[in-house]
Design a protein around this motif. Structure first.
Motif, PDB file in Angstrom:
ATOM      1  N   VAL A 164       0.836  -1.206   0.000  1.00 41.49           N
ATOM      2  CA  VAL A 164       0.000   0.000   0.000  1.00 41.49           C
ATOM      3  C   VAL A 164       0.869   1.254   0.000  1.00 41.49           C
ATOM      4  O   VAL A 164       0.811   2.090  -0.904  1.00 41.49           O
ATOM      5  N   GLY A 165       1.688   1.394   1.025  1.00 38.48           N
ATOM      6  CA  GLY A 165       2.467   2.616   1.183  1.00 38.48           C
ATOM      7  C   GLY A 165       3.507   2.826   0.113  1.00 38.48           C
ATOM      8  O   GLY A 165       3.708   3.951  -0.365  1.00 38.48           O
ATOM      9  N   THR A 166       4.190   1.768  -0.296  1.00 40.37           N
ATOM     10  CA  THR A 166       5.233   1.916  -1.304  1.00 40.37           C
ATOM     11  C   THR A 166       4.636   2.204  -2.674  1.00 40.37           C
ATOM     12  O   THR A 166       5.161   3.032  -3.428  1.00 40.37           O
ATOM     13  N   ALA A 167       3.526   1.571  -3.009  1.00 36.72           N
ATOM     14  CA  ALA A 167       2.864   1.865  -4.286  1.00 36.72           C
ATOM     15  C   ALA A 167       2.422   3.325  -4.339  1.00 36.72           C
ATOM     16  O   ALA A 167       2.474   3.962  -5.402  1.00 36.72           O
ATOM     17  N   ALA A 168       1.992   3.868  -3.208  1.00 39.54           N
ATOM     18  CA  ALA A 168       1.574   5.271  -3.177  1.00 39.54           C
ATOM     19  C   ALA A 168       2.751   6.212  -3.400  1.00 39.54           C
ATOM     20  O   ALA A 168       2.607   7.252  -4.040  1.00 39.54           O
ATOM     21  N   VAL A 169       3.915   5.862  -2.875  1.00 37.08           N
ATOM     22  CA  VAL A 169       5.081   6.729  -3.026  1.00 37.08           C
ATOM     23  C   VAL A 169       5.609   6.700  -4.456  1.00 37.08           C
ATOM     24  O   VAL A 169       5.867   7.741  -5.058  1.00 37.08           O
ATOM     25  N   VAL A 170       5.783   5.505  -5.019  1.00 40.28           N
ATOM     26  CA  VAL A 170       6.401   5.413  -6.348  1.00 40.28           C
ATOM     27  C   VAL A 170       5.392   5.595  -7.466  1.00 40.28           C
ATOM     28  O   VAL A 170       5.757   5.697  -8.637  1.00 40.28           O
ATOM     29  N   ARG A 171       4.105   5.608  -7.123  1.00 38.06           N
ATOM     30  CA  ARG A 171       3.027   5.853  -8.090  1.00 38.06           C
ATOM     31  C   ARG A 171       2.980   4.806  -9.206  1.00 38.06           C
ATOM     32  O   ARG A 171       2.677   5.123 -10.348  1.00 38.06           O
ATOM     33  N   ARG A 172       3.274   3.577  -8.874  1.00 40.99           N
ATOM     34  CA  ARG A 172       3.124   2.498  -9.836  1.00 40.99           C
ATOM     35  C   ARG A 172       2.875   1.199  -9.071  1.00 40.99           C
ATOM     36  O   ARG A 172       3.129   1.134  -7.857  1.00 40.99           O
ATOM     37  N   PRO A 173       2.396   0.151  -9.725  1.00 38.08           N
ATOM     38  CA  PRO A 173       2.112  -1.112  -9.025  1.00 38.08           C
ATOM     39  C   PRO A 173       3.389  -1.700  -8.424  1.00 38.08           C
ATOM     40  O   PRO A 173       4.462  -1.642  -9.026  1.00 38.08           O
ATOM     41  N   VAL A 174       3.251  -2.268  -7.231  1.00 40.48           N
ATOM     42  CA  VAL A 174       4.388  -2.843  -6.518  1.00 40.48           C
ATOM     43  C   VAL A 174       3.958  -4.152  -5.870  1.00 40.48           C
ATOM     44  O   VAL A 174       2.901  -4.214  -5.237  1.00 40.48           O
ATOM     45  N   GLN A 175       4.792  -5.189  -6.037  1.00 32.14           N
ATOM     46  CA  GLN A 175       4.577  -6.444  -5.335  1.00 32.14           C
ATOM     47  C   GLN A 175       5.675  -6.589  -4.291  1.00 32.14           C
ATOM     48  O   GLN A 175       6.856  -6.455  -4.606  1.00 32.14           O
ATOM     49  N   ARG A 225      -4.444  12.954  -9.941  1.00 28.41           N
ATOM     50  CA  ARG A 225      -4.264  13.009  -8.481  1.00 28.41           C
ATOM     51  C   ARG A 225      -4.442  11.619  -7.873  1.00 28.41           C
ATOM     52  O   ARG A 225      -5.330  10.866  -8.254  1.00 28.41           O
ATOM     53  N   LEU A 226      -3.597  11.277  -6.904  1.00 29.80           N
ATOM     54  CA  LEU A 226      -3.707   9.982  -6.238  1.00 29.80           C
ATOM     55  C   LEU A 226      -4.958   9.936  -5.381  1.00 29.80           C
ATOM     56  O   LEU A 226      -5.180  10.793  -4.529  1.00 29.80           O
ATOM     57  N   LEU A 227      -5.797   8.936  -5.601  1.00 31.18           N
ATOM     58  CA  LEU A 227      -7.008   8.740  -4.809  1.00 31.18           C
ATOM     59  C   LEU A 227      -6.821   7.675  -3.735  1.00 31.18           C
ATOM     60  O   LEU A 227      -7.488   7.708  -2.708  1.00 31.18           O
ATOM     61  N   GLY A 228      -5.934   6.735  -3.986  1.00 32.66           N
ATOM     62  CA  GLY A 228      -5.704   5.678  -3.025  1.00 32.66           C
ATOM     63  C   GLY A 228      -4.987   4.519  -3.680  1.00 32.66           C
ATOM     64  O   GLY A 228      -4.448   4.621  -4.785  1.00 32.66           O
ATOM     65  N   VAL A 229      -4.973   3.395  -2.978  1.00 36.33           N
ATOM     66  CA  VAL A 229      -4.291   2.186  -3.451  1.00 36.33           C
ATOM     67  C   VAL A 229      -5.201   1.000  -3.216  1.00 36.33           C
ATOM     68  O   VAL A 229      -5.837   0.885  -2.159  1.00 36.33           O
ATOM     69  N   VAL A 230      -5.283   0.114  -4.208  1.00 38.50           N
ATOM     70  CA  VAL A 230      -5.984  -1.158  -4.037  1.00 38.50           C
ATOM     71  C   VAL A 230      -4.922  -2.247  -3.921  1.00 38.50           C
ATOM     72  O   VAL A 230      -3.927  -2.244  -4.646  1.00 38.50           O
TER      73      VAL A 230
END
Length: 424
Positions: free
Chosen positions: A141-152, A180-185
């Motif tokens: 969740v947090g890392t995907a929000a920072v880098v703005r791309r999908p992260v596993q 604008r970032l709305l959130g992370v799934v």
């Protein structure tokens, strides 16, 4: 060794390898293999933020009332059916949970098998929890929000030890109107649920959610046009009807522009808007009537503050004698305005292309982005070369640690800015 290929066939062995890498890296020792770049860079950020790798964080849960308020305010509530259909209808749903967090990393919704939800509770991955990277370490969740791309994030790629029994895959959901970032799934589960294809799966569902948001936006503007038509027909001069966020439904006496930047807290009355000058705002059902009073823009007393301190929430604020407003920035706009603030004498399209993309030939992309920026900065931003107006005060607020400057950015000029600030 390709640990990801190994994880697909032997998750336990891959987890052991990653555990050795994590322990050696955090101890400052050499490792037989380096962490993946997205993980290694995340660990560096987390170490600077002071997260303890041996202890997780359970404090700071939202109250039920706060949780409901955030749910009601989140645009992601409109796409929950899309997310459920895409992520909870798979064959192995008893082994996964779906998590939806807002732009601040707060867990707003969780769904899935009760046994997996109980495991998540033991990790503090519960409703109302704060899963920002600088609070709980590297995670989907947090890392995907920072880098703005999908992260596993698999096993010991998590920074905090108690999370290393888990695997999670997160993808950002952005506002299709402005980025604008709305959130992370996120899809999470035990180690043996790890599969490399999960990353593309979660990202595709996030893209479906964004497409649904775009459909809803267009439908709402169409409804607003039915209100706007008779209102604009009675008026003379320049006027527009916009929704509550400034997106244009209809115009009269002026060229169409997709969005008119409104004050941070719009209120009826006389206001200065960068695209139109001094205007009168009048409330309408579902939006605002914007009537231009005059062509002039304020001179001499205008101040611009570019705030780059909050990861994922960069903004530009403008204040003048006639009022003030602010605009949240996309990652690309944050890069471009940072460069223009550093180089007050201005930059050509080729200069900006070289500094952002490392390729001076990408001027078409730069001009398109600068055109979008001018929609909300208007006459405060000049061109040939691109620059802030000379009589405008510009202030840049930077992160305390220069290495946290626009952490998503791979732009050559931003990278140089991080290094130069660190050395100085």
């Amino acid at each position: 060794m390709d640990v990801w290929r190994l994880a697909a066939v032997d998750a336990a062995r891959a987890a052991r390898v990653l555990s050795e890498v994590r322990s050696a890296t955090l101890a400052g020792q050499r490792t037989r293999m380096a962490p993946r770049p997205v993980i290694g860079q995340s660990w560096e950020r987390v170490l600077r933020s002071g997260v303890d790798p041996e202890h997780d964080v359970r404090a700071g849960l939202l109250s039920r009332e706060e949780l409901e308020q955030r749910r009601a305010a989140s645009p992601l509530r409109h796409v929950l059916p899309v997310l459920r259909e895409g992520l909870l209808s798979v064959a192995d749903v008893p082994r996964h949970i779906m998590v939806v967090a807002d732009e601040d990393g707060r867990v707003l919704w969780r769904e899935g098998h009760p046994s997996v939800l109980r495991n998540a509770d033991r990790l503090g991955f519960e409703l109302g929890a704060d899963w920002r990277e600088d609070v709980v370490g590297t995670n989907g969740v947090g890392t995907a929000a920072v880098v703005r791309r999908p992260v596993q994030v698999f096993a010991a790629e998590h920074f905090v030890r108690s999370h290393t029994t888990w695997t999670c895959t997160g993808a950002p959901v952005t506002d299709p109107r402005d980025g604008r970032l709305l959130g992370v799934v996120d899809v999470s589960g035990p180690l043996d649920t790890m599969h490399p294809a999960t990353l593309a799966w979660v990202d595709s569902v996030a893209k479906l959610a964004e497409a649904r948001l775009r459909e809803l936006h267009l439908a709402s503007l169409e409804r607003l046009r039915t209100v706007a038509a008779p209102v604009l027909a009675r008026l003379g001069g320049r006027a527009a009807v916009v929704d509550r966020d400034g997106w244009t439904a209809a115009v009269a006496g002026m060229p169409y522009t997709p969005r008119i930047a409104l004050p941070a807290a719009p209120a009826p009355g006389r206001r200065w808007l960068p695209a139109l000058g001094v205007c009168c705002l009048e409330p309408l059902a579902g939006g605002w009537l914007v009537r231009a009073d005059e062509e002039a823009v304020p001179h001499g007393d205008t101040r611009i503050v570019l705030d780059l301190t909050r990861a994922r929430r960069w903004s530009v604020a403008v204040s003048s004698g006639v009022g003030s407003w602010s605009q949240e920035l996309t990652p690309r706009h944050a890069e471009l305005l940072y460069l223009l603030a550093v180089h007050r004498s201005g930059r050509s399209a080729a200069d900006l292309a070289a500094e952002v993309f490392g390729d001076p030939a990408r001027t078409v992309t730069v001009r398109a982005e600068m055109s979008r920026i001018r929609r909300y900065l208007g006459a405060l931003l000049e061109h040939r070369p691109y620059r802030f107006r000379d009589d405008t005060e510009v202030r840049v607020v930077l992160p305390n640690d220069p290495r946290d400057l626009l952490p998503h950015s791979t732009a050559p000029a931003v990278r140089r800015g991080r290094r130069a600030s660190t050395v100085s």
